[in-house]
Design an enzyme around this catalytic site. Structure first.
Site, PDB file in Angstrom:
ATOM      1  N   LYS A   1       0.828  -1.220   0.000  1.00 26.40           N
ATOM      2  CA  LYS A   1       0.000   0.000   0.000  1.00 26.40           C
ATOM      3  C   LYS A   1       0.860   1.267   0.000  1.00 26.40           C
ATOM      4  O   LYS A   1       0.664   2.145  -0.827  1.00 26.40           O
ATOM      5  CB  LYS A   1      -0.902   0.059   1.247  1.00 26.40           C
ATOM      6  CG  LYS A   1      -1.909  -1.046   1.365  1.00 26.40           C
ATOM      7  CD  LYS A   1      -2.788  -0.854   2.600  1.00 26.40           C
ATOM      8  CE  LYS A   1      -2.121  -1.026   3.950  1.00 26.40           C
ATOM      9  NZ  LYS A   1      -1.560  -2.350   4.241  1.00 26.40           N
TER      10      LYS A   1
ATOM     11  N   ASN B   1      -3.574   5.677   6.084  1.00 24.75           N
ATOM     12  CA  ASN B   1      -2.790   4.738   6.890  1.00 24.75           C
ATOM     13  C   ASN B   1      -1.278   4.948   6.736  1.00 24.75           C
ATOM     14  O   ASN B   1      -0.489   4.568   7.585  1.00 24.75           O
ATOM     15  CB  ASN B   1      -3.170   3.300   6.497  1.00 24.75           C
ATOM     16  CG  ASN B   1      -2.590   2.252   7.433  1.00 24.75           C
ATOM     17  OD1 ASN B   1      -2.905   2.240   8.624  1.00 24.75           O
ATOM     18  ND2 ASN B   1      -1.727   1.399   6.925  1.00 24.75           N
TER      19      ASN B   1
ATOM     20  N   HIS C   1      -3.978  -9.207  10.635  1.00 23.00           N
ATOM     21  CA  HIS C   1      -4.908  -8.611  11.605  1.00 23.00           C
ATOM     22  C   HIS C   1      -6.055  -9.546  12.009  1.00 23.00           C
ATOM     23  O   HIS C   1      -7.155  -9.082  12.289  1.00 23.00           O
ATOM     24  CB  HIS C   1      -5.514  -7.323  11.030  1.00 23.00           C
ATOM     25  CG  HIS C   1      -4.485  -6.300  10.648  1.00 23.00           C
ATOM     26  ND1 HIS C   1      -3.562  -5.818  11.533  1.00 23.00           N
ATOM     27  CD2 HIS C   1      -4.232  -5.676   9.468  1.00 23.00           C
ATOM     28  CE1 HIS C   1      -2.791  -4.934  10.920  1.00 23.00           C
ATOM     29  NE2 HIS C   1      -3.163  -4.829   9.664  1.00 23.00           N
TER      30      HIS C   1
HETATM   31  N1  UMA Z   1      -5.181   2.015  21.431  1.00 20.24           N
HETATM   32  C1  UMA Z   1      -5.576   1.700  22.702  1.00 20.24           C
HETATM   33  N2  UMA Z   1      -6.700   2.295  23.187  1.00 20.24           N
HETATM   34  C2  UMA Z   1      -7.431   3.182  22.487  1.00 20.24           C
HETATM   35  C3  UMA Z   1      -7.013   3.504  21.176  1.00 20.24           C
HETATM   36  C4  UMA Z   1      -5.897   2.902  20.676  1.00 20.24           C
HETATM   37  O1  UMA Z   1      -4.936   0.898  23.375  1.00 20.24           O
HETATM   38  O2  UMA Z   1      -8.434   3.674  23.023  1.00 20.24           O
HETATM   39  C5  UMA Z   1      -3.940   1.394  20.896  1.00 20.24           C
HETATM   40  C6  UMA Z   1      -4.216   0.409  19.771  1.00 20.24           C
HETATM   41  O3  UMA Z   1      -4.161  -0.890  20.242  1.00 20.24           O
HETATM   42  C7  UMA Z   1      -3.118   0.696  18.758  1.00 20.24           C
HETATM   43  C8  UMA Z   1      -2.513   2.021  19.165  1.00 20.24           C
HETATM   44  O4  UMA Z   1      -3.179   2.425  20.332  1.00 20.24           O
HETATM   45  O5  UMA Z   1      -2.112  -0.276  18.800  1.00 20.24           O
HETATM   46  C9  UMA Z   1      -2.663   3.085  18.106  1.00 20.24           C
HETATM   47  O6  UMA Z   1      -4.030   3.187  17.729  1.00 20.24           O
HETATM   48  P1  UMA Z   1      -4.655   4.559  17.202  1.00 20.24           P
HETATM   49  O7  UMA Z   1      -5.960   4.252  16.595  1.00 20.24           O
HETATM   50  O8  UMA Z   1      -4.579   5.594  18.263  1.00 20.24           O
HETATM   51  O9  UMA Z   1      -3.587   4.910  16.047  1.00 20.24           O
HETATM   52  P2  UMA Z   1      -3.239   6.311  15.402  1.00 20.24           P
HETATM   53  O10 UMA Z   1      -2.108   6.924  16.145  1.00 20.24           O
HETATM   54  O11 UMA Z   1      -4.451   7.132  15.231  1.00 20.24           O
HETATM   55  O12 UMA Z   1      -2.678   5.789  13.984  1.00 20.24           O
HETATM   56  C10 UMA Z   1      -3.633   5.236  13.083  1.00 20.24           C
HETATM   57  C11 UMA Z   1      -3.040   3.996  12.427  1.00 20.24           C
HETATM   58  N3  UMA Z   1      -2.698   3.019  13.466  1.00 20.24           N
HETATM   59  C12 UMA Z   1      -3.262   1.805  13.493  1.00 20.24           C
HETATM   60  O13 UMA Z   1      -4.058   1.424  12.672  1.00 20.24           O
HETATM   61  C13 UMA Z   1      -2.841   0.913  14.630  1.00 20.24           C
HETATM   62  C14 UMA Z   1      -1.785   4.374  11.634  1.00 20.24           C
HETATM   63  O14 UMA Z   1      -1.357   3.231  10.898  1.00 20.24           O
HETATM   64  C15 UMA Z   1      -2.144   5.457  10.621  1.00 20.24           C
HETATM   65  O15 UMA Z   1      -0.951   5.879   9.983  1.00 20.24           O
HETATM   66  C16 UMA Z   1      -2.807   6.636  11.317  1.00 20.24           C
HETATM   67  O16 UMA Z   1      -3.947   6.194  12.077  1.00 20.24           O
HETATM   68  C17 UMA Z   1      -3.307   7.691  10.323  1.00 20.24           C
HETATM   69  O17 UMA Z   1      -4.334   7.176   9.506  1.00 20.24           O
HETATM   70  C18 UMA Z   1      -0.208   2.525  11.422  1.00 20.24           C
HETATM   71  C19 UMA Z   1      -0.457   1.042  11.405  1.00 20.24           C
HETATM   72  O18 UMA Z   1       0.269   0.305  12.079  1.00 20.24           O
HETATM   73  C20 UMA Z   1       1.017   2.793  10.541  1.00 20.24           C
HETATM   74  N4  UMA Z   1      -1.465   0.554  10.652  1.00 20.24           N
HETATM   75  C21 UMA Z   1      -1.747  -0.853  10.528  1.00 20.24           C
HETATM   76  C22 UMA Z   1      -0.876  -1.481   9.441  1.00 20.24           C
HETATM   77  O19 UMA Z   1      -0.438  -0.755   8.527  1.00 20.24           O
HETATM   78  O20 UMA Z   1      -0.697  -2.731   9.502  1.00 20.24           O
HETATM   79  C23 UMA Z   1      -3.210  -1.056  10.155  1.00 20.24           C
HETATM   80  P1  ADP Z   2       2.047  -1.693   3.323  1.00 22.07           P
HETATM   81  O1  ADP Z   2       1.856  -0.217   3.377  1.00 22.07           O
HETATM   82  O2  ADP Z   2       0.860  -2.409   2.728  1.00 22.07           O
HETATM   83  O3  ADP Z   2       2.537  -2.290   4.586  1.00 22.07           O
HETATM   84  P2  ADP Z   2       4.619  -1.311   1.990  1.00 22.07           P
HETATM   85  O4  ADP Z   2       4.675  -0.751   0.616  1.00 22.07           O
HETATM   86  O5  ADP Z   2       4.973  -0.426   3.104  1.00 22.07           O
HETATM   87  O6  ADP Z   2       3.184  -1.955   2.205  1.00 22.07           O
HETATM   88  O7  ADP Z   2       5.533  -2.607   2.050  1.00 22.07           O
HETATM   89  C1  ADP Z   2       5.655  -3.340   3.269  1.00 22.07           C
HETATM   90  C2  ADP Z   2       6.386  -4.647   3.056  1.00 22.07           C
HETATM   91  O8  ADP Z   2       5.523  -5.538   2.343  1.00 22.07           O
HETATM   92  C3  ADP Z   2       7.639  -4.507   2.195  1.00 22.07           C
HETATM   93  O9  ADP Z   2       8.763  -4.295   2.942  1.00 22.07           O
HETATM   94  C4  ADP Z   2       7.679  -5.839   1.454  1.00 22.07           C
HETATM   95  O10 ADP Z   2       8.341  -6.798   2.225  1.00 22.07           O
HETATM   96  C5  ADP Z   2       6.218  -6.245   1.324  1.00 22.07           C
HETATM   97  N1  ADP Z   2       5.548  -5.895   0.037  1.00 22.07           N
HETATM   98  C6  ADP Z   2       5.525  -4.706  -0.613  1.00 22.07           C
HETATM   99  N2  ADP Z   2       4.765  -4.786  -1.709  1.00 22.07           N
HETATM  100  C7  ADP Z   2       4.242  -6.033  -1.739  1.00 22.07           C
HETATM  101  C8  ADP Z   2       3.347  -6.734  -2.621  1.00 22.07           C
HETATM  102  N3  ADP Z   2       2.815  -6.145  -3.667  1.00 22.07           N
HETATM  103  N4  ADP Z   2       3.074  -8.032  -2.327  1.00 22.07           N
HETATM  104  C9  ADP Z   2       3.589  -8.649  -1.247  1.00 22.07           C
HETATM  105  N5  ADP Z   2       4.446  -8.044  -0.382  1.00 22.07           N
HETATM  106  C10 ADP Z   2       4.771  -6.757  -0.618  1.00 22.07           C
END
Ligand code: UMA
Ligand code: ADP
Length: 434
Positions: free
Chosen positions: A124, A147, A194
């Site tokens: 993504k 995200n 997830h």
């Molecule tokens: N949490 C609690 N209690 C609450 C609320 C949150 O314990 O009442 C914990 C959650 O378990 C979580 C952490 O706090 O682990 C953060 O949650 P949040 O909703 O406060 O997060 P934000 O700081 O608002 O960040 C969120 C996204 N975080 C998540 O989805 C966990 C960020 O993605 C995103 O960049 C941001 O909003 C802006 O849209 C991060 C992420 O890890 C990078 N995303 C997951 C991923 O990519 O795999 C989905």
């Molecule tokens: P995301 O935002 O979905 O986590 P990223 O572009 O940040 O994706 O890449 C995260 C990790 O996922 C990379 O370090 C790589 O290992 C793997 N990755 C990236 N693109 C792909 C894809 N198209 N298919 C499978 N794995 C990928």
């Protein structure tokens, strides 16, 4: 209208700023977070001292009387993506027909310019950033967020009049989004992730597919059936459109998975009317994002790679496959972290093919050791210990790859923190070596 904001991380804080920007009276806003000291608490106390904040278990605040009031007042509950919606209290709310909204839903109700939305289990951020760069190269005033790290509502109040929004969306954000009407929606891929929150693969897929609701056009991967939209009329598979890819003079993104990300960006760029020349130039200049298959050092002919963003099994498999030509020897892989109910057995084939040893960290260490015990496995107590163990196991021509297949929250603030600590520990080795 009354509002409850769940979560006080960057999303909750941005929701509050947005509501205040709409001149909603503080007495009509309540903020809840289960944490004792949520990350944006200090900002809110400082900027909006009049807003009521309640900390601790949600169930404590959502009493039967409070739920009754929420239903009567038709209160809007805006939930942050990190809020665990599988908790029983949310089932209780759902049973009362009280719907949660994501910040993306609020964005959808207010946005004026076209939106491109990208999701997938992996790729993504790379695809979203690349498409954003292509838009800039075409002189479009574009906002990139979601995200990827910038809450979408911040983009609506930052004072710019954007021509286009390109959003990276997670399943958690899509789960509570109903009216986002995009110009293009894309699902890159769907593999296990997830499941601790979504519980079943099916409900994770359903959340991802919500991106296609109301989309004018869908971009998907014909070879990955699970990404195919069932509801959008205009659809293009990015894996069937390779012609432009063959024209790219050179690019810096390793691996088959990045080829897919580039193809997806090209198809979306074409649909948005970007010129071929600017798209090809953007791809040639695009550097891999930090913490994604990032080469950070070569010490004694051993390559060290930080792929801390590999937070699920699919990403780790893609990294091993994508990096296969980077070393002549084998990988020592560092795996493990926070448990998301993953099927680590899916790692077996790639690890067997490309690795010579496994160093394990965090909550899932023993679980992973059970499935990869055909190789030497070592459990480390912290990142420096993991790096030191990997160092002693490596020989000339080998590589050490941090691609944990797990989230980082058991030991680190986030994947960036984990990647930074890894780089620092590798740097300590370099210092010892000199
Ligand atoms: N949490 C609690 N209690 C609450 C609320 C949150 O314990 O009442 C914990 C959650 O378990 C979580 C952490 O706090 O682990 C953060 O949650 P949040 O909703 O406060 O997060 P934000 O700081 O608002 O960040 C969120 C996204 N975080 C998540 O989805 C966990 C960020 O993605 C995103 O960049 C941001 O909003 C802006 O849209 C991060 C992420 O890890 C990078 N995303 C997951 C991923 O990519 O795999 C989905
Ligand atoms: P995301 O935002 O979905 O986590 P990223 O572009 O940040 O994706 O890449 C995260 C990790 O996922 C990379 O370090 C790589 O290992 C793997 N990755 C990236 N693109 C792909 C894809 N198209 N298919 C499978 N794995 C990928």
């Amino acid at each position: 209208m009354q509002y409850i904001i769940l979560g006080l991380g960057i999303t909750g804080y941005s929701c509050l700023k947005f509501l205040k920007n709409l001149e909603i009276d503080a007495k009509n806003i309540l903020v809840l977070d289960t944490r004792d000291n949520p990350p944006c608490l200090a900002n809110v106390l400082n900027e909006f001292p009049e807003v009521k904040i309640m900390l601790g278990d949600f169930a404590k605040h959502f009493t039967d009387a409070a739920i009754e009031q929420i239903a009567i007042n038709n209160t809007t509950i805006i939930t942050s993506p990190g809020v665990d919606f599988s908790q029983p209290i949310f089932i209780k709310l759902a049973n009362k027909q009280i719907k949660l909204c994501s910040d993306i839903e609020i964005f959808a109700r207010h946005v004026q310019a076209p939106v491109v939305a990208i999701t997938g289990s992996n790729g993504k951020s790379t695809t979203t950033s690349l498409l954003g760069e292509m838009a800039r190269a075409n002189n479009i005033l574009v906002a990139v967020g979601g995200n990827i790290g910038i809450p979408v509502l911040d983009l609506l109040i930052d004072g710019n009049n954007y021509d286009l929004y390109i959003l990276e969306l997670s399943s958690f954000q899509l789960q509570f989004t109903y009216s986002l009407a995009t110009k293009i929606s894309c699902i890159l891929n769907i593999t296990d992730d997830h499941l601790d929150i979504h519980k079943t693969f099916n409900s994770y897929c359903e959340a991802k597919h919500r991106i296609y609701l109301n989309a004018k056009m869908a971009v998907y991967d014909q070879l990955s059936h699970i990404t195919i939209p069932s509801i959008v009329e205009r659809k293009i598979s990015y894996t069937d459109n390779n012609q432009l890819f063959d024209l790219i003079p050179q690019h810096n993104l390793l691996g088959k998975h990045n080829r897919l990300n580039i193809q997806a960006a090209l198809v979306m760029g074409q649909a948005l009317g970007f010129t071929t020349e600017t798209m090809l130039m953007t791809i040639s200049n695009f550097k891999c994002l930090p913490h994604r298959a990032e080469k950070i050092a070569t010490i004694n002919d051993v390559l060290w790679v930080n792929d801390s963003k590999a937070t699920n099994v699919g990403a780790t498999i893609a990294a091993l496959d994508g990096l296969k030509d980077e070393i002549t020897g084998k990988w020592i892989i560092i795996l493990g972290g926070k448990d998301k109910v993953s099927d680590f057995a899916a790692l077996v084939d790639s690890v067997k093919q490309f690795c010579k040893a496994v160093v394990l960290l965090g909550e899932t260490a023993l679980q992973i050791q059970m499935v990869l015990s055909f190789l030497p496995c070592f459990v480390a107590s912290n990142m420096q210990d993991a790096v030191n163990k990997a160092f002693t196991l490596s020989g000339s021509g080998d590589g050490v790859l941090l691609a944990p297949a797990c989230a980082s929250f058991d030991m680190f603030d986030n994947y960036m923190h984990r990647g930074d600590v890894f780089a620092k520990c590798v740097n300590n080795l370099k210092c010892q070596d000199n």
